[in-house]
Design a protein around this motif. Structure first.
Motif, PDB file in Angstrom:
ATOM      1  N   ALA A  12       5.290   4.856   1.785  1.00  0.00           N
ATOM      2  CA  ALA A  12       5.739   6.189   2.203  1.00  0.00           C
ATOM      3  C   ALA A  12       6.371   6.128   3.589  1.00  0.00           C
ATOM      4  O   ALA A  12       7.367   6.820   3.866  1.00  0.00           O
ATOM      5  CB  ALA A  12       4.559   7.167   2.213  1.00  0.00           C
TER       6      ALA A  12
ATOM      7  N   HIS B  79       0.839  -1.200   0.000  1.00  0.00           N
ATOM      8  CA  HIS B  79       0.000   0.000   0.000  1.00  0.00           C
ATOM      9  C   HIS B  79       0.880   1.259   0.000  1.00  0.00           C
ATOM     10  O   HIS B  79       1.902   1.295   0.692  1.00  0.00           O
ATOM     11  CB  HIS B  79      -0.918   0.003   1.226  1.00  0.00           C
ATOM     12  CG  HIS B  79      -2.022   0.984   1.078  1.00  0.00           C
ATOM     13  ND1 HIS B  79      -1.859   2.322   1.339  1.00  0.00           N
ATOM     14  CD2 HIS B  79      -3.297   0.833   0.639  1.00  0.00           C
ATOM     15  CE1 HIS B  79      -2.996   2.956   1.091  1.00  0.00           C
ATOM     16  NE2 HIS B  79      -3.887   2.069   0.665  1.00  0.00           N
ATOM     17  N   PRO B  80       0.501   2.285  -0.774  1.00  0.00           N
ATOM     18  CA  PRO B  80       1.329   3.506  -0.857  1.00  0.00           C
ATOM     19  C   PRO B  80       1.594   4.155   0.498  1.00  0.00           C
ATOM     20  O   PRO B  80       2.655   4.755   0.694  1.00  0.00           O
ATOM     21  CB  PRO B  80       0.493   4.440  -1.741  1.00  0.00           C
ATOM     22  CG  PRO B  80      -0.428   3.561  -2.511  1.00  0.00           C
ATOM     23  CD  PRO B  80      -0.669   2.343  -1.673  1.00  0.00           C
ATOM     24  N   VAL B  81       0.652   4.057   1.427  1.00  0.00           N
ATOM     25  CA  VAL B  81       0.860   4.664   2.750  1.00  0.00           C
ATOM     26  C   VAL B  81       2.008   3.951   3.470  1.00  0.00           C
ATOM     27  O   VAL B  81       2.858   4.589   4.103  1.00  0.00           O
ATOM     28  CB  VAL B  81      -0.438   4.598   3.585  1.00  0.00           C
ATOM     29  CG1 VAL B  81      -0.173   4.976   5.035  1.00  0.00           C
ATOM     30  CG2 VAL B  81      -1.496   5.514   2.981  1.00  0.00           C
ATOM     31  N   LEU B  82       2.063   2.632   3.356  1.00  0.00           N
ATOM     32  CA  LEU B  82       3.137   1.879   4.004  1.00  0.00           C
ATOM     33  C   LEU B  82       4.466   2.113   3.281  1.00  0.00           C
ATOM     34  O   LEU B  82       5.527   2.199   3.914  1.00  0.00           O
ATOM     35  CB  LEU B  82       2.807   0.380   4.058  1.00  0.00           C
ATOM     36  CG  LEU B  82       2.040  -0.048   5.315  1.00  0.00           C
ATOM     37  CD1 LEU B  82       0.702   0.628   5.448  1.00  0.00           C
ATOM     38  CD2 LEU B  82       1.885  -1.545   5.393  1.00  0.00           C
TER      39      LEU B  82
END
Lengths: 483, 124
Positions: free
Chosen positions: B8, B3-6
């Protein structure tokens, strides 16, 4: 595939203010949207509205009345690329009232521009909208299909309002619902019939939600729950009997709904929305209720509702003994509506509880947490019924256009005989309901991965849908023979 | 796909620890196991350098990063430290470092939190 668009009421107001002005001239705007692709209905989820300045909506050099300047188009395409959204361009036809439609020049312009726009935006859908004062028509282009008309544009605000190319003239009078039609009219009954509503969790609260929604005449209801009926559930699961102990709660709920009104389509999913694949089964709903009490389910519900622009209400009832032996009892209703604070902003998802639920049993033991399934909080059908009744009433007024104010959060304290409205502040940088944060998932739809556990909940793949009894019997025999 | 949040958050750890190797392994539940290699500690710690790990849950940052892990056998001044426990996670013996304080994603990042953990260990 039918196409719909969804927009928040504040963005809709901004759009209408820019398109439909007192000068009675045509105006234009760009909309930037996420996408939710479905098997029968796909949706464009509007995240942002950019009015086009008058100086950039100029006299056309191709025979049409006006056109957007290439410079403005390039700026919009670049913004869509930066925000990973698709582009919809809108313009107005003042004076067309409640009938909106593209002119021949508009259609020719769409045919020229949209293939190029799709290519520039990475093969995302491209949309065009044309607004009358009370109507909208649209054309959605995708690389893999012919241009499709927009069925409706749903405005999420205090009420769910649908804008269409022409007024929806379908009438439906069902005499079993004659008394409720006196409250919200035939149009309200038609609206309820058109909606797809999800209930996450069909235990004590969810079973009452289901019962009321079926009586109201909601067209399609999707149930999702992975739990089974236990003997201690029988005091509060509406429709459950001693013979149902051990059965999946969704199957018991399905049977109960069918007894009330077999014309209501019910889809029962033995699943867990904390997993991506299970959560995706509810992404195209028009409204969603949450009636479970884990932090993980609240988190997943909040994420899905905001990413796919599904309005909803979380219900809960709590009776907690304190150290002095007194009991604090309250019933909560929390609306999850676009533009309002999400459950994360409202601090309804305790971070440590969510963390513990994400950990393996081994990790929890290592941190000396005690997994004690014997510790249970009080749970009473009357409290669940109050929560469900308030929530379905909120849903009814929102869906049929009777609401005067946004729903908000409410708590009822039966020991004090008080109903209180709770004020919640939205965190500007919220990752779930805000659009300022670059990593925000709000209104991105399929263009952003769901931040949930990958795959489907282990061992659960059972679905019961609106099927005749003999088909369900065949399915049951087939499952039984597989062991 | 992570996931992009992880992703980042992992990138933020790399930014917070320049000069250190940072490894990141995806787990089947969507979480990411992040390890900062060869962190020097203050005198009194044995060993004097550790690989500091944390499991970043799929629900990050709504659920905070906690606890932290080093290899088994980490001690402070040759004895017990209340924040250290010997545990076995997924078949591997580790030292669990239990430093829990509220995590505010509006003002804090994963890299910043791990810098704070290192600071606590160096300030003992």
């Amino acid at each position: 595939v039918r196409w719909r668009a969804v927009i928040g009421s504040s963005d809709m107001q901004k759009l209408l203010r820019s398109l439909l002005r007192a000068d009675f001239d045509e105006h234009a705007a760009f909309l930037f949207a996420g996408v939710s692709r479905g098997a029968s209905t796909s949706r464009l989820l509007v995240r942002e509205v950019w009015p086009v300045a008058d100086g950039e909506f100029i006299a056309s050099d191709r025979g049409a009345y006006r056109q957007v300047t290439p410079r403005a188009v390039v700026r919009a395409v670049r913004h869509a690329e930066e925000t990973d959204t698709c582009v919809i361009w809108a313009h107005s036809h003042p004076g067309s009232g409640n009938h909106a439609g593209f002119s021949a020049d508009d259609l020719a312009s769409n045919a020229r521009a949209h293939p190029m726009l799709m290519e520039l935006t990475g093969d995302k859908p491209v949309g065009a909208l044309v607004f009358g004062e009370r109507a909208v028509a649209g054309e959605i282009w995708t690389p893999d299909a012919k241009p499709a008309p927009l069925e409706l544009m749903r405005v999420l605000g205090p009420n769910l309002t649908d804008w269409r190319p022409t007024p929806n003239g379908d009438g439906l009078f069902d005499d079993r619902r004659a008394r409720q039609i006196l409250l919200f009219g035939e149009a309200g009954q038609v609206r309820l019939r058109e909606l797809t509503v999800v209930i996450v969790g069909v235990g004590g609260g969810g079973s009452v939600l289901l019962q009321q929604l079926v009586h109201l005449g909601v067209g399609t209801i999707i149930l999702i729950d992975h739990d089974r009926v236990s003997r201690s559930n029988l005091s509060r699961i509406v429709g459950a009997t001693a013979a149902d102990v051990g059965r999946l709660k969704v199957d018991v709920a399905y049977d109960h709904a069918r007894r009330i009104d077999p014309d209501v389509k019910v889809v029962a999913i033995a699943g867990d929305i904390t997993y991506v694949d299970d959560a995706m089964t509810v992404k195209d709903a028009d409204f969603a209720f949450l009636a479970t009490d884990t932090a993980s389910a609240r988190h997943a519900y909040d994420v899905v509702c905001h990413q796919y622009m599904i309005p909803g209400i979380q219900i809960g009832a709590k009776a907690t003994p304190d150290a002095d032996g007194d009991v604090e009892v309250h019933v909560m209703n929390r609306a999850v509506m676009l533009g309002e604070p999400c459950l994360h902003c409202a601090n309804c998802i305790p971070a440590d509880e969510l963390r513990r639920e994400q950990q393996t049993a081994e990790e929890r033991r290592a941190q000396a947490y005690v997994d004690d399934p014997g510790v249970e909080e009080p749970s009473v059908i009357t409290l669940n019924t109050v929560a469900a009744g308030m929530a379905v009433t909120e849903f009814m007024v929102v869906a049929t256009g009777l609401a005067q104010e946004p729903s908000g959060h409410h708590a009822y304290y039966p020991l004090d005989h008080e109903l209180r409205r709770r004020t919640v502040l939205r965190r500007e940088k919220c990752q779930y309901c805000g659009t300022v944060n670059q990593l925000s998932s709000a209104a991105r739809g399929d263009l952003w991965p769901l931040q949930l556990k990958p795959g489907a909940s282990p061992g659960l793949s059972h679905t019961t849908s609106h099927a005749p009894w003999w088909r369900r019997l065949v399915d049951w025999c087939s499952r039984a023979s597989r062991g | 796909m992570r996931h992009p949040v992880l992703q980042a958050a992992v990138d933020d750890v790399r930014d917070a620890f320049p000069g250190h190797e940072v490894t990141d392994d995806d787990l089947s539940d969507g979480s990411v196991w992040v390890t900062i290699k060869d962190l020097r500690l203050s005198d009194g710690w044995s060993p004097s350098a550790i690989d500091l790990s944390v499991k970043v849950p799929i629900t990050f940052p709504s659920s905070p990063p906690y606890p932290y892990y080093a290899a088994a056998g980490l001690t402070w001044n040759g004895g017990q430290c209340p924040a250290l426990q010997s545990v076995e996670i997924e078949g591997t013996k580790r030292t669990q470092i239990s430093l829990l304080k509220p995590y505010d994603p509006d003002v804090e990042t994963l890299g910043g939190r791990l810098v704070a953990v290192r600071h606590w260990m160096r300030s003992q």
